[in-house]
Design an enzyme around this catalytic site. Structure first.
Site, PDB file in Angstrom:
ATOM      1  NE  ARG A 165     -10.842   7.722   5.145  1.00  0.00           N
ATOM      2  CZ  ARG A 165     -11.769   8.108   5.999  1.00  0.00           C
ATOM      3  NH1 ARG A 165     -11.832   9.371   6.398  1.00  0.00           N
ATOM      4  NH2 ARG A 165     -12.651   7.275   6.489  1.00  0.00           N
ATOM      5  N   GLY A 166     -13.260   7.909   2.442  1.00  0.00           N
ATOM      6  CA  GLY A 166     -14.611   8.028   3.004  1.00  0.00           C
ATOM      7  C   GLY A 166     -15.567   8.119   1.834  1.00  0.00           C
ATOM      8  CB  ALA A 167     -18.552   6.112   0.946  1.00  0.00           C
ATOM      9  NE  ARG A 202     -10.586   2.668  -2.114  1.00  0.00           N
ATOM     10  CZ  ARG A 202     -10.798   3.026  -0.837  1.00  0.00           C
ATOM     11  NH1 ARG A 202     -10.742   4.293  -0.501  1.00  0.00           N
ATOM     12  NH2 ARG A 202     -11.061   2.122   0.085  1.00  0.00           N
ATOM     13  CD  GLN A 227      -8.623   3.735   7.483  1.00  0.00           C
ATOM     14  OE1 GLN A 227      -8.417   2.855   8.329  1.00  0.00           O
ATOM     15  NE2 GLN A 227      -8.647   3.474   6.197  1.00  0.00           N
ATOM     16  CG  ASP A 283     -17.300   2.211   2.147  1.00  0.00           C
ATOM     17  OD1 ASP A 283     -17.252   1.916   3.351  1.00  0.00           O
ATOM     18  OD2 ASP A 283     -16.569   3.063   1.623  1.00  0.00           O
ATOM     19  CG  ASN A 302     -18.534   0.666   7.074  1.00  0.00           C
ATOM     20  OD1 ASN A 302     -18.268   1.637   6.361  1.00  0.00           O
ATOM     21  ND2 ASN A 302     -18.319   0.666   8.373  1.00  0.00           N
ATOM     22  CE  LYS A 303     -11.854   0.967   5.716  1.00  0.00           C
ATOM     23  NZ  LYS A 303     -11.087   0.721   4.470  1.00  0.00           N
TER      24      LYS A 303
END
Lengths: 353, 353
Positions: free
Chosen positions: A50-52, A93, A200, A241, A251-252
């Protein structure tokens, strides 16, 4: 100086993808080998990777896996298999633009009509994935260098989710800045939001910062505003993201309220991301698709149900922070400042480049 | 109309305190009988009974338990035992002022020199605890009535933590308003923050609203700002643990960022609390002591450790929302509006009374 502690979040080894299964952290550091693109799509969906930026790398590697794994008899069949795999991987995603961007780069190679051999196409797709991987490692370091100048010795830095080495091929975005500043000898104290629902911040950010010997304090997302009110935070740095042309940032979930709290307290709010996170097709953040994930991410923690059965749940994975709340966007190409529209699009002349 | 579904969170039965063990919700509805004031202090500390008004009732009942359980030979010894118990009970939770307020009422009775019989003093302390209990039930209903006028049919209401029946003797503060509006036939949709770290929103608020047939959607604390940005929230209503003379409000951690988000979106932000939540001794919220609780509340969920061993943690249980962000304070005595200093202190003339 911390090089040896940086983990390779994702790698291409012997024709397969080796990734850190991030759902197992912080309990155990498990590397998982994936040789089928469908299995890799599942890994992306389950957030094992995970993580863009990291899922961008994974997307390109997934296309390479699809090409090498295809038993197509003709170039047309091979290109058709690659196209189907690209669509599957892209669908995993919807919010992070890097995934689509990286897969589009691979598709551009796949659709190059001058390539007439299946083996050559397979080799070139592996090369493209490796190029994206190497670029990601390099651009993380560039983000670190550009951002470190904004951090002073003794600063308290608040971050959200994990925009660290685990979110990229190796070094991070928001945390790359902290690693670089730390390598320059600056003493930094990091406040890490735990980042519900999937924690996270608690599981990944605290883990990787402690591994690097960087001072970190964990807090509930809802305590960040209090930490700012106490005067402990000199800047907020988060990842992204997707960024719209006007500078609105997806973003998150939880990033937008952080930006509101930073604004209230006059604290700079920085977004750190590869330039490829900019989606030039979108004029504002309202057009960014926001992924909604399952209710169980909120109602079940570690196998324990923490809410009544059948309760309704709203679980958006991301939010949109308006550009007006973003002090600067720190990219591999330099630091962009408002007004973002013109500065972001004139990509060869960021304000400090 | 929902009367039968309201649970008695705490009661005095046969010389003992019967309370709902809220740490067991939503898994099971367990009533616990406590006959020793030290055991009751532990129950308050462990949040088996929680919510500012409910722990006020518990505090007074605890003093009564200490008096009835004391084997003191003289009035002086009895008063000394009561004083020690009062100090122990007061120390359990430093932020909520209702606890101290209720215990002080009982101490006022205990120190009445016109009472010369131990049995009479014991009886009067039980009477005082029962009076506080009955008053709490009644003032919850008054808060509900005063606040319901502010809610329109079809409204979306966002709340945080649990300011419901479980936080009071029976009916609630913020949720009393929702219950009353619902009883008036208004259709209301509630957005309930899960409320990390102890998930009172997920475990308690969702549970009690569903029990009453009120439409509720659970979300992560950090998603509240997104829900407001989507236009789904007509008002935010929260409880309070202590209110300073200027209208600054201490409430569960995460309340302040909600107020910032409501302010950003032009959404009314209401605080619902008994008038006794006002601490006239404090001029502003900066003087309110903020309880910090154990790291394990954040790092361990349902027995599962979710953060690295030995990670530093900051876990304040409350935050302070500046009065300027509070649209109105809804009490049993009426609705107070800014400027709070004069209106709150002139307690017989709230703006709509």
């Amino acid at each position: 100086m911390h090089g040896s502690k940086h983990i390779k979040t994702i790698e291409w080894i012997d024709g397969a993808v080796r990734l850190v299964d991030q759902t197992r952290l912080p309990w155990e550091l498990v590397f998982k080998d994936v040789s089928d693109h469908r299995e890799l799509a599942d890994s992306i969906r389950r957030l094992e990777v995970r993580g863009a930026p990291a899922i961008g790398v994974a997307g390109a590697m997934g296309v390479a896996l699809a090409a090498t794994g295809s038993g197509a008899g003709s170039m047309d069949e091979l290109r058709s298999d690659i196209q189907a795999a690209a669509e599957l991987l892209t669908s995993t995603r919807p919010t992070a633009v890097n995934l689509r961007w990286a897969i589009d780069r691979s598709l551009h190679v796949a659709n190059d009509v001058s390539i007439s051999s299946k083996d050559e196409l397979r080799r070139l797709l592996i090369d493209e994935a490796l190029a994206i991987y190497e670029e990601d490692r390099e651009l993380s370091r560039m983000i670190g260098r550009h951002g470190a100048d904004l951090i002073a010795d003794g600063d308290g830095v608040l971050t959200h989710c994990n925009a660290g080495g685990l979110a990229t091929a190796e070094y991070g975005t928001a945390l790359a800045i902290i690693y670089t500043a730390s390598e320059e000898g600056k003493r930094i104290h990091v406040y890490a939001d735990e980042t519900r629902p999937l924690l996270q911040g608690a599981r990944l950010t605290a883990w990787e910062l402690m591994r690097h010997g960087i001072d970190v304090t964990l807090l509930c997302d809802s305590a960040a505003a209090s930490v700012m009110a106490r005067g402990w935070v000199n800047e907020v740095i988060v990842g992204a993201d997707r960024i719209a042309r006007n500078g609105d940032v997806a973003n998150k979930i939880g990033t937008f309220p952080l930006a509101l709290a930073a604004h209230r307290h006059g604290i700079p709010f920085y977004v750190a991301a590869p330039y490829s996170t900019l989606d030039p097709a979108l004029s504002t953040g309202t057009d960014i698709p926001i992924e909604e994930r399952s209710a169980e991410e909120i109602t079940v923690i570690g196998g324990l149900r923490v809410a009544p059965d059948s309760v309704k749940v709203f679980n958006p994975a991301f939010d949109v922070t308006p550009a007006a709340l973003v002090t600067a966007i720190i990219t591999d190409l330099g630091v962009f400042r408002p007004p973002y529209g013109p500065s972001l699009l004139a990509k060869n002349s960021p304000s400090d480049a």
